[in-house]
Structures are given as structure tokens and as C-alpha cells.
Write a protein that holds these residues in place. Sequence first.
Motif, mmCIF file in Angstrom:
data_model
loop_
_atom_site.group_PDB
_atom_site.id
_atom_site.type_symbol
_atom_site.label_atom_id
_atom_site.label_comp_id
_atom_site.label_asym_id
_atom_site.label_seq_id
_atom_site.Cartn_x
_atom_site.Cartn_y
_atom_site.Cartn_z
ATOM 1 N N LEU A 88 44.368 1.815 51.544
ATOM 2 C CA LEU A 88 44.844 2.912 52.388
ATOM 3 C C LEU A 88 44.652 2.616 53.869
ATOM 4 C CD1 LEU A 88 43.593 5.987 50.324
ATOM 5 C CD2 LEU A 88 45.950 5.189 50.587
ATOM 6 N N SER A 89 43.585 1.906 54.218
ATOM 7 C CA SER A 89 43.334 1.614 55.634
ATOM 8 C C SER A 89 44.380 0.674 56.211
ATOM 9 C CB SER A 89 41.935 1.015 55.808
ATOM 10 O OG SER A 89 41.859 -0.274 55.214
ATOM 11 N N THR A 90 44.919 -0.230 55.381
ATOM 12 C CA THR A 90 45.955 -1.144 55.878
ATOM 13 C C THR A 90 47.281 -0.435 56.118
ATOM 14 O OG1 THR A 90 46.645 -1.767 53.638
ATOM 15 C CG2 THR A 90 44.914 -3.088 54.654
ATOM 16 N N CYS A 91 47.434 0.749 55.516
ATOM 17 C CA CYS A 91 48.696 1.488 55.653
ATOM 18 C C CYS A 91 48.617 2.608 56.684
ATOM 19 C CB CYS A 91 49.096 2.101 54.309
ATOM 20 S SG CYS A 91 49.346 0.902 52.995
ATOM 21 N N SER A 92 47.423 3.046 57.041
ATOM 22 C CA SER A 92 47.276 4.238 57.873
ATOM 23 C C SER A 92 47.908 4.072 59.251
ATOM 24 C CB SER A 92 45.799 4.605 58.009
ATOM 25 O OG SER A 92 45.063 3.520 58.561
ATOM 26 N N SER A 93 47.727 2.911 59.876
ATOM 27 C CA SER A 93 48.298 2.695 61.212
ATOM 28 C C SER A 93 49.818 2.755 61.161
ATOM 29 C CB SER A 93 47.851 1.339 61.762
ATOM 30 O OG SER A 93 46.448 1.277 61.898
#
Length: 319
Positions: free
Chosen positions: A244-249
Motif C-alpha cells: 500500500l505504501s508504494t501506491c499511496s503517492s
Amino acid sequence: MNLSCSQWQDNSESVKHFAFAKFSAAAEQCLLLFTLILLMFLASLTGNALIALAICTNPTLHTPMYFFLANLSLLEIGYTCSVIPKMLQSLVSEARGISLEGCATQMFFFTLFAISECCLLAAMAFDRYMAICSPLHYATRMSRGLCAQLAVVSWAVGCVVGLGQTNYIFSLNFCGPCEIDHFFCDLPPILALACGDTSRNEAAVFVVAVLCISSPFLLIIASYGRILAAVLIMPSPEGRRKALSTCSSHLLVVTLFYGSGSVTYLRPKASHSPGTDKLLALFYTVVTSMLNPIIYSLRNKEVKAALWRTLWKKALTRG
């Protein structure tokens, strides 16, 4: 108040120059807005240039995700440079005129960069889908060749749409008024100045907006729908968090860009007003472009590390 077009018309009464409307009669307000936009413009140029440079000069970032991010930064630089310099000039100078050819050129480049960004954001979503949903085949399927093709297609679509829309709009006759009630040569305010029936042109602009905004957006939604389904069945909480962190930006950038674009170009004509359109234009041409480097650099440790390495190398070189 509309400007007199008599000095900018030929014998056929066709307008050869336009002029941007003055933002405010109060010089203090114009100067304040000039200062704010200039600072955001410089921040946008610096941030996007640094990200592109950091990715190009750091071999550890030569991956599909960062390849697309470098392209996004280049698009943002072109996007802002096609609009902001003339906007700044119009805020503090009485030289607010622009030739018909200059206006067409500005519209072409603005449309090129905007549509290309729509397509590139969809390609970035597809890359995240492949990385999370097919991790074992990611390296082979997202090859350099495929990434280059996706980037080229994004730029090519923007170029074709920009040429088509600009040619279609400027094939109309402009016989006055010549004052553009906007900061730059955007499609709706230019269409409002054309003589005769422009319903077909307005329909074409709307159809292109639907296809070029909605279609990539639906691809993004589909990609993230599959990503969410894959994340929910991951057994490891750490794996879910990392995915999820790789997609949040990217999701945040998509929300800002598509949100402002949809409100501007997909809402009914009757709801348009010059004041609202100008505020939206400031947001999607200045604010969004400035925020993108901040979003990616603050939420991505690899980008932050690469930026620091790049800045450190430059400092050592100067020293």
C-alpha cells in the motif's frame, strides 16, 4: 471590460491578437498573486528537475516505477512552462497581448502535456498492478522495451490530441471580442470568443475530455481494484503495508490531477464561471505541479536518498 480589437484586426475583421483579462485593478493584489505564483513555479521546476536528475543519475532507481516517475517530472516541467511565464507577465505588465499563433502554440503544448500526463498516470497504475499482483513475472513482463513503449504512446497520444484540438478550434473565425477572460489559452475560454455556431467544437472538446480523462481513470480504478484484492489476501501485515505504501503517492497525485481536471472539463457548460475556472486553473497548473515532487519525495525513502546523494554530489563539485 472587453478590450477594443480594432488595432488587432485586418480588413476582413478577423482578430489576429488576443489579450488576457487583467486579474484585478488593484496593483497590490496582482503583485501578491505574482509573488505567490512565481514562488510555486520555481518550487515546481526545482523539485521536478531534481527528481528527474536523481533518477537518471542513480542506477538503483533505474526501474520501471522510477522511469515513469522521471517522465512524469518532465511532463510537469513542460506543463508549467507552457503556461506560467505568460501568466506571470500578464499579472504585472500591461503587455497582456498574445498573437493568434502564440495562443494556438500555447494551447497545443498545454494540451499535449496534460493529455500525456493522463495516459502516463494510467501506465504507472498498470506498473503497480504488475508489481503487486504478478511479482514473480514483473521483471520480465515490465521490460525496458515495454516501459519505453508505454511512455512513447503516452507522449504520442498527447501530441495527436493537442494537434487535433488546436487545429479544430483555430479553424474557427474570431471577429471579436478579443479579451480572454482567463490566465492562458485554455480551450473553453477561446471557444467562447469564436464567431458563429461552436456547438460542434464544444461537443468535440467534451468527447475528447471524456475519452482522455475518463478512459485512463477507469484503467487506474481497475488496476487499483485488482491491487486491493491482492493486498487483502496477503498473509503478512508487513507485506500489505509495503504494498500500500508504494501506491499511496501515486493515488494522491491521481486524485489531485484527475479531480481538478474533471471539475474543469467535464462539468456542464452552464456551471462554468470565469472566477471558478481561474481558481481551478491556478490549482491544476501551479499547485498540483508543485505538490507532486513533494508527495513523491516525502513518501518515498529511495527518492529521498537519491535526492540527497544528487545534492551532495553537486555540493562537492562546486566545492
